[in-house]
Write an enzyme that holds these catalytic residues in place. Sequence first.
Site, short mmCIF file in Angstrom:
data_model
loop_
_atom_site.label_atom_id
_atom_site.label_comp_id
_atom_site.label_asym_id
_atom_site.label_seq_id
_atom_site.Cartn_x
_atom_site.Cartn_y
_atom_site.Cartn_z
CG PHE A 1 -1.29 0.98 1.46
CD1 PHE A 1 -1.83 2.29 0.82
CD2 PHE A 1 -1.27 1.67 3.48
CE1 PHE A 1 -2.10 3.03 1.09
CE2 PHE A 1 -2.14 3.12 3.42
CZ PHE A 1 -2.75 3.48 2.57
CG PHE B 1 2.63 -12.14 3.37
CD1 PHE B 1 1.69 -13.42 3.42
CD2 PHE B 1 2.37 -11.42 4.79
CE1 PHE B 1 0.98 -13.71 4.41
CE2 PHE B 1 1.13 -11.74 5.49
CZ PHE B 1 0.97 -12.83 5.64
CB VAL C 1 14.09 -7.95 3.01
CG1 VAL C 1 13.15 -7.08 2.15
CG2 VAL C 1 12.82 -8.09 4.10
CG LEU D 1 8.11 1.82 3.30
CD1 LEU D 1 9.18 2.16 3.00
CD2 LEU D 1 6.78 1.86 2.50
CE LYS E 1 12.78 -16.92 9.90
NZ LYS E 1 12.59 -18.33 9.59
CE1 TYR F 1 4.89 -3.41 11.52
CE2 TYR F 1 3.21 -2.85 13.45
CZ TYR F 1 3.93 -3.06 12.19
OH TYR F 1 3.80 -1.56 11.34
CE1 TYR G 1 25.10 -3.48 9.79
CE2 TYR G 1 23.63 -4.65 11.17
CZ TYR G 1 23.98 -4.71 10.46
OH TYR G 1 24.48 -5.81 9.74
NE ARG H 1 -3.40 -1.56 7.32
CZ ARG H 1 -1.79 -1.08 6.81
NH1 ARG H 1 -1.74 -0.20 7.23
NH2 ARG H 1 -1.23 -1.95 5.80
#
Length: 312
Positions: free
Chosen positions: A12, A35, A58, A72, A90, A144, A158, A185
């Site tokens: 989105f 996904f 990723v 994102l 993950k 999350y 980092y 949502r």
Amino acid sequence: MKKILVSGGAGFIGSHLCMRLIKEGHKVICLDNLFTGSEENIAHLKGNPLFKFVHHDVEYPYEADVDEIYNLACPASPVHYQYDAIKTIKTSVLGAINLLELAKKTNAKILQASTSEIYGDPMIHPQVEGYWGNVNPIGIRSCYDEGKRCSETLFMDYHRQTGLRIKIIRIFNTYGPRMLPGDGRVVSNFVVQALQGNDITIYGSGQQTRSFQYVDDLIEGMVRMMDTEDDFTGPVNLGNPNEFSILELAEKVIKLTNSNSKLVFKPLPHDDPKQRQPDITLAKAKLGWKPTIELEDGLHHIIEYFKEYVPN
């Protein structure tokens, strides 16, 4: 012209970001495992010489020569991130590591799309960036919330250890075209239910509050954040500070759709925050940014979008 990688670019928000970057003349690599993203979201970009879609997760390393990275990648609605909680965390943690390693290798600047969920069920209101949050580390939303908190930690470590140029934004409730109709949502739920004439489901009393940001405002803030000086890392809240109760939102949606839907009340989900409102003082000062699209105008846009995609 820059070469920019957008992970989660078929989602989105990611698809809107890809479009904005291409309009500015940059080459964009859109990375997505589809996904929750969709090739339909980026169909209008395919065939554009500045755009490349790569089907990739990723969770695994990816190699490309890029100047900037927007991370994102992660399902962002409870329905999707709770579907496979281990996969969600993950994606946040391994995804952050893999993209940070790519940024280190290519000397790219990298932005992490974090979330207002890192504040949990906040004990202060509105939420400022210096607030550490009130998060349940073992609840059903933790995959999350804690995944995003850990990704922020990785970005900062980092930066401190390698000098990597990083940016962190915390996104508050965002809505607009290309939301999935069944993503759980609240804005998409209410609009779809109203258009179909179904009961509008309100969890709890409806007095809990949210601040709703139209996607175009968010994209503007993201681009401005990426363009800030290298020594400014954030985090920065990006959201609309105008606060509405869930009940107020439902009433607005019913009015704008001219729907006969009735309100039905169900128990509040576990760990659902009672208040959510960003303090955007820092965004105003450092980015010269504030939202320009108010809720009623934005709702008109998303209602028109869903009229085409939702069967009556």
